[in-house]
Write a protein that holds these residues in place. Structure first.
Motif, PDB file in Angstrom:
ATOM      1  N   ARG A   1      -6.267 -24.361 -64.369  1.00 49.24           N
ATOM      2  CA  ARG A   1      -5.985 -22.932 -64.174  1.00 49.24           C
ATOM      3  C   ARG A   1      -7.271 -22.111 -64.249  1.00 49.24           C
ATOM      4  O   ARG A   1      -7.533 -21.258 -63.389  1.00 49.24           O
ATOM      5  N   CYS A   2      -8.100 -22.361 -65.263  1.00 47.29           N
ATOM      6  CA  CYS A   2      -9.353 -21.609 -65.405  1.00 47.29           C
ATOM      7  C   CYS A   2     -10.314 -21.940 -64.264  1.00 47.29           C
ATOM      8  O   CYS A   2     -11.037 -21.067 -63.799  1.00 47.29           O
ATOM      9  N   ALA A   3     -10.320 -23.181 -63.798  1.00 49.55           N
ATOM     10  CA  ALA A   3     -11.166 -23.549 -62.660  1.00 49.55           C
ATOM     11  C   ALA A   3     -10.738 -22.778 -61.416  1.00 49.55           C
ATOM     12  O   ALA A   3     -11.580 -22.314 -60.645  1.00 49.55           O
ATOM     13  N   LYS A   4      -9.441 -22.613 -61.222  1.00 46.58           N
ATOM     14  CA  LYS A   4      -8.946 -21.869 -60.063  1.00 46.58           C
ATOM     15  C   LYS A   4      -9.228 -20.378 -60.184  1.00 46.58           C
ATOM     16  O   LYS A   4      -9.492 -19.706 -59.187  1.00 46.58           O
ATOM     17  N   ILE A   5      -9.174 -19.845 -61.388  1.00 45.51           N
ATOM     18  CA  ILE A   5      -9.527 -18.437 -61.609  1.00 45.51           C
ATOM     19  C   ILE A   5     -10.981 -18.215 -61.220  1.00 45.51           C
ATOM     20  O   ILE A   5     -11.320 -17.247 -60.525  1.00 45.51           O
ATOM     21  N   ASP A   6     -11.859 -19.121 -61.634  1.00 50.48           N
ATOM     22  CA  ASP A   6     -13.276 -19.015 -61.295  1.00 50.48           C
ATOM     23  C   ASP A   6     -13.488 -19.118 -59.789  1.00 50.48           C
ATOM     24  O   ASP A   6     -14.241 -18.331 -59.210  1.00 50.48           O
ATOM     25  N   LEU A   7     -12.808 -20.052 -59.138  1.00 51.99           N
ATOM     26  CA  LEU A   7     -12.930 -20.214 -57.690  1.00 51.99           C
ATOM     27  C   LEU A   7     -12.466 -18.954 -56.966  1.00 51.99           C
ATOM     28  O   LEU A   7     -13.093 -18.501 -56.005  1.00 51.99           O
TER      29      LEU A   7
END
Length: 64
Positions: A32-38
């Motif tokens: 989830r946090c990786a997708k927020i960053d992306l």
């Protein structure tokens, strides 16, 4: 990456929520946090604001 490097990697805080990162999603704590960053990259959330100045009119400066 090989398993040797990921197993020796120190756990760091997630750049999004500050929880400890996981080996699977390093440097993030979750997918989830990786997708927020992306998403922030895609929407240009990480841009550096630029202030453009017009050409300076040098006629107002005193002669040296």
């Amino acid at each position: 990456m090989s398993d040797d490097k990921t197993s020796a990697r120190r756990m760091r805080p997630c750049p999004i929520c500050s929880k400890l990162s996981t080996r699977e999603d390093y440097p993030f704590c979750s997918d989830r946090c990786a997708k927020i960053d992306l998403n922030r990259w895609f929407t240009e959330g990480y841009t550096i604001p630029v202030v453009e100045t017009d050409d300076i009119d040098e006629s107002n400066f005193p002669d040296e």
